[in-house]
Each structure stands twice: as C-alpha cells, then as structure tokens.
Design an enzyme around this catalytic site. Structure first.
Site, PDB file in Angstrom:
ATOM      1  N   GLY A  26     -42.219  24.447  48.085  1.00 23.87           N
ATOM      2  CA  GLY A  26     -42.692  23.094  47.867  1.00 23.87           C
ATOM      3  C   GLY A  26     -43.250  22.896  46.478  1.00 23.87           C
ATOM      4  O   GLY A  26     -43.080  23.724  45.586  1.00 23.87           O
ATOM      5  N   GLU A  28     -46.270  22.992  45.442  1.00 31.62           N
ATOM      6  CA  GLU A  28     -47.410  23.795  45.023  1.00 31.62           C
ATOM      7  C   GLU A  28     -47.318  25.260  45.417  1.00 31.62           C
ATOM      8  O   GLU A  28     -48.068  26.087  44.925  1.00 31.62           O
ATOM      9  CB  GLU A  28     -48.693  23.225  45.642  1.00 31.62           C
ATOM     10  N   LYS A  44     -48.293  32.284  52.172  1.00 34.86           N
ATOM     11  CA  LYS A  44     -48.155  31.168  51.236  1.00 34.86           C
ATOM     12  C   LYS A  44     -48.538  31.635  49.843  1.00 34.86           C
ATOM     13  O   LYS A  44     -49.689  31.987  49.580  1.00 34.86           O
ATOM     14  CB  LYS A  44     -49.054  30.004  51.666  1.00 34.86           C
ATOM     15  N   ASP A 168     -53.782  13.924  51.147  1.00 42.54           N
ATOM     16  CA  ASP A 168     -52.339  13.822  50.898  1.00 42.54           C
ATOM     17  C   ASP A 168     -51.585  13.876  52.220  1.00 42.54           C
ATOM     18  O   ASP A 168     -50.487  14.405  52.302  1.00 42.54           O
ATOM     19  CB  ASP A 168     -51.882  14.956  49.974  1.00 42.54           C
ATOM     20  N   ASP A 185     -51.158  22.008  54.506  1.00 45.53           N
ATOM     21  CA  ASP A 185     -51.251  21.680  53.071  1.00 45.53           C
ATOM     22  C   ASP A 185     -52.564  20.982  52.737  1.00 45.53           C
ATOM     23  O   ASP A 185     -52.637  19.757  52.630  1.00 45.53           O
ATOM     24  CB  ASP A 185     -50.069  20.816  52.636  1.00 45.53           C
TER      25      ASP A 185
END
Length: 281
Positions: A26, A28, A44, A168, A185
């Site tokens: 993605g 980030e 992650k 977000d 996220d």
C-alpha cells in the site's frame, strides 16, 4: 518465498519462522503473511518516508509528543536525526493506537510485536481461513450494508470514547472478517482531545462510511451521524451504548464567522487530501 531483508532479520531473531507470501503493498507499507510456530500472522513493513505516497501531514502529527526533549528539538528543526525520530514516531503511532484500541474493545487486529519498523499482528481471516477482503472488494445487499454501517459506527463511537479518531477511515481501511468488520491502518490516528483537526477528521471518517454503504442503502447518504456523535462527545454525553438517530440540528445563535472560515479552509484542505488519496490508490 525468500524473506525480504527486514523480515530475515526477524527470522534470525526467532520472532518469525518463515514468510509465506506477500499479502499487499500500500501507500505506507507492505504486508506479508508469515508463520510463527503454529500460528499464521501478518508482518507489516513500513516504507521509508521517501517511498510513501502518504505524507505525514501536520494535521495528523499535531500535538504528538515524545518524552525526550532532545528528540523534540531535533524533530522541530528537521535535522537528519530529527527526521529519523519523526519517522519512528509515525510508525510507533499505529502500534500505540492498536494496543490502546484493543484494550478498549475496538475491533482491530491484535498486535504482537514491533521491531525495527516491522509490526507483527493478527492475520484477519474470512470464514474460509483466508486473508479477509477489504470492504471495497465486497458486494453488499442493502440489508448487509445497513448492518455493517451500524457496526462500524459503533466502532467509531468506541474509538472516540477511547480518545482516538482514525483519521483516514474508509472502505479501503476496513477488512470483512468472518465475524464482521475489522478496522486497520492506524498510523495517522489522532488524539481526539489534543488535535484541533479531530472533529473534521471524525466527520470525514463517518461521511466516508455513509458514502460507501449509501451506494446500496441510499438513505444513509442524508444521515448526519458524524455531527451527532461529535456533539455528544463535546457535551460529555457520548458512551459506547449511545443510541444514535442519524439526525442533527445545529444550535441557533450568533454566527461564528471565524469558525465558518475555518470550516471552509478545512473543507478545501480535505478536498486536496482526498484527491491525493485517490491518486495514490
């Protein structure tokens, strides 16, 4: 598959046993499915700031503090050391938010470890045991749309009661697990009481949910849950069992011109941020 260098370091440390596959990449971070003993989890890997399309906007980092005053000065000056500290603070913000929200009962992936810019956490799975899809990859009936919308509103309320605004939230940041939606996220999550933009961000989060589910349940498009939730929060009357109606009437009285202008500026900033997010996706 061959482990990326940053995951190989975790294998060497004994934190994970093997890398199964890449799950997604993605704006980030890149997420991998990994094995830890008998468990399947996610790893992650946060991207470097120069590789991310999502910037650490001042709106998000406002009022984020570090205890070390030397770090604070370096971060404020933007030195190389300060940029490294800012990057570390940005990454740890998601870890802190996950632990805080999990403790409050919010539906987020369970965090297990954070080491050298890699977050180990629960793999959110569907009914078949596979990685759960994002909301934007699922087709909903009107009934399911209303159900999931109500569930996520309750999670937004639970987050706000814990003092956190996602910042977000959208159909791209929610997974549909076997037992319902899970919010993901969170590196841009903000403190509801300490960030001057928290209200605008919460209204945007709630509006994003209404816009998405409103595609099949049109009555949600005219709802005003965001204003209702924030009004209850400001009055100290919001709690996890608050009954929401989706209606809100702005109190009458003298017009706060400065407040109106700030809202106009916020709307312009939000539109610019929305265009950036669309371009990134």
């Amino acid at each position: 598959m061959k482990a990326p260098p940053r995951l190989q370091a975790l294998i060497d440390e004994g934190l994970i046993d093997s890398v199964v596959r890449q799950l997604m990449s993605g704006k980030e971070a890149t997420v991998y499915v990994v094995r830890c003993g008998d468990d399947t989890r996610c790893a992650k890997i946060y991207k470097e700031a120069t590789q991310r399309s999502f910037r650490q906007a001042v709106d998000y980092t406002e009022n984020r503090k570090v205890k070390n005053t030397r770090l604070q000065r370096a971060m404020a000056k933007g030195t190389k050391f300060g940029r490294q500290a800012t990057e570390a603070a940005w990454q740890s913000a998601e870890v802190d938010a996950l632990y805080r929200l999990a403790a409050a009962g919010v539906r987020v992936p369970e965090p297990y470890n954070f080491c050298d810019g890699v977050l180990l956490m629960e793999l959110v799975a569907d009914a078949q045991g596979d990685a759960a899809p994002r909301l934007n990859d699922v087709v909903f009936s009107p009934e399911d749309a209303r159900l999931h919308h109500a569930t996520l509103l309750a999670e937004v309320v639970r987050m706000l009661c814990a003092g956190v605004v996602h910042g977000d939230l959208s159909e791209f940041n929610v997974l549909l697990a076997a037992d319902g939606p899970v919010i993901i996220d969170l590196p841009q999550a903000v403190d509801a009481a300490g960030n001057n933009h928290a209200r605008r961000m919460l209204l945007r989060d709630v509006a994003n949910l209404a816009d998405f589910f409103g595609q099949v349940a049109p009555e949600l498009l005219s709802s005003r849950y965001g204003e209702e939730i924030w009004n209850l929060y400001e009055r100290g009357e919001l709690h996890t069992g608050s009954a929401l109606t989706g209606t809100f009437v702005r109190p009458s009285g003298p017009v706060d011109l400065g407040g109106v202008l700030r809202e106009v500026d916020d709307a312009r900033a939000e539109e610019a941020a929305r265009l950036v997010r669309m371009a990134a996706r």
